[in-house]
Design an enzyme around this catalytic site. Sequence first.
Site, PDB file in Angstrom:
ATOM      1  CB  ILE A 184     -11.945  52.055  27.988  1.00 41.06           C
ATOM      2  CG1 ILE A 184     -11.182  51.199  28.936  1.00 41.06           C
ATOM      3  CG2 ILE A 184     -12.455  51.281  26.785  1.00 41.06           C
ATOM      4  CD1 ILE A 184     -11.902  50.088  29.625  1.00 41.06           C
ATOM      5  CB  CYS A 456     -12.380  31.693  34.016  1.00 45.51           C
ATOM      6  SG  CYS A 456     -13.180  32.087  32.090  1.00 45.51           S
TER       7      CYS A 456
END
Length: 484
Positions: A184, A456
């Site tokens: 990734i 969050c």
Amino acid sequence: MKFIIKLFPEIMIKSDSVRKRFIKILTSNIRNVLLRETEQVAVVRNWDFIEVRAKVAEEIPLILDLLKRTPGIHHILEVQEMPFTSLHDIFEHTFAKYQNQLVDKTFCVRVRRKGKHEFSSLDVEKYVGGGLNQRIESARVKLTKPDVTVRIDINGDKMLLVEARHEGLGGYPIGTQEDVLSLISGGFDSGVSSYMFIRRGSRVHYCFFNLGGASHEIGVKQMAYHIWSRYSTSHKVRFVAINFESVVGEILEKVDNGQMGVVLKRMMVRAASQIAERFAIQAIVTGEALGQVSSQTLTNLRLIDKAADSLVLRPLITHDKEKIIALAKQIGTDDIAKSMPEFCGVISKNPTVKAIESKIVEEEGHFDFDVLEKAVQNATYLDIREIALQTEKDVVAVEATSALTEKDIILDIRSPEEMDEKPLVLAQAQVIELPFYKLSTQFAHLDQSKNYLLYCERGVMSKLQALYLKEKGYQNVKVFNLPK
């Protein structure tokens, strides 16, 4: 409320033993995903479907959202279950449910039945359909493409009225296929290729080659965590980071300019193969697409694969960039990818599109492989669930607070879906909604005389984003914790 989980069709055509194993794994995955968020839920496995019962009505939207993001589910039926005693009783229950929905609409009735009854499925369709047509004057029967399809499932002495059908993610349950290691980079391609293998039933671990310092690693961790948290929380996965700056330096110094791209990719698959072997992972996954860049010709890809000791899989090999970006948008990684620089493309000015193996081997003869071995030995291994804790140790600390001053503004950085589901409303506090993937491009446009407290729900993304902004030189950021 009850949900009926219908399985991906390819599961249903498996042999009995394989189908049973797949359904058992999917049931376990659903339990793992749901129990992370709520204990007020029950999951029951059946021969060809799975039942999920929500005990608290307020949690139905959350449960439905989690189910829609779980691989292996073809579709989800939101149903109301009730007992019946006769054919007419079935009609009365159906009429009570649909009498307002069928006004001025065309409709048809579709029935699925299990068990011993004095009537057939067709008998129920005729009786209920005829009764609804008589009772609701403005309704009209239409068997093809009606406005409303009344769906009834009958099992023994209970009937299920289908209130809604929701499409699932499809694919195979995670754990039915072997593990893979995704290389990734934080770009469009690697995020999408990782998702595609998650959807196909593999547990995807992540391997990141750091070419751009702490801020690059923070950005890639954001993407890996985002993909994991949305699609594969049923399983523990690893995030492996390998500092490749010394390897790139060795290539820049000792390898011919035109061969650098292929040599770099060969070094990456060599390192990834060692990581894969260590954890008994069967394959490496990359986001390469045929002809997209110079190193991705068939000749070059063949030479790259020759350096790998593991199987190299490329799910995007025939995909157009436009399709890849559309998939990235669908899974929510596109904005993260937009803010990520492409480091691999800048080390070679005149890359070869048709590398010659003897030339590559000759150039690699100049390379000191001790540099590569040292990079692999110094790799860091992280449980992706602990990504925020590890980041705090590695990068400058960020203050967390629940106290507010006049200069403080709360930035709600959750995804739009999370904001809609649980809006953040605080008395005497200004809240700005700015999803985490837009911070890198839009934070600079905010009033920099203010302090911004990032929020969050779990505190993972807020910590990562605050660290990222600190790396960029912004000192007016903190993490906001809701007062208890």
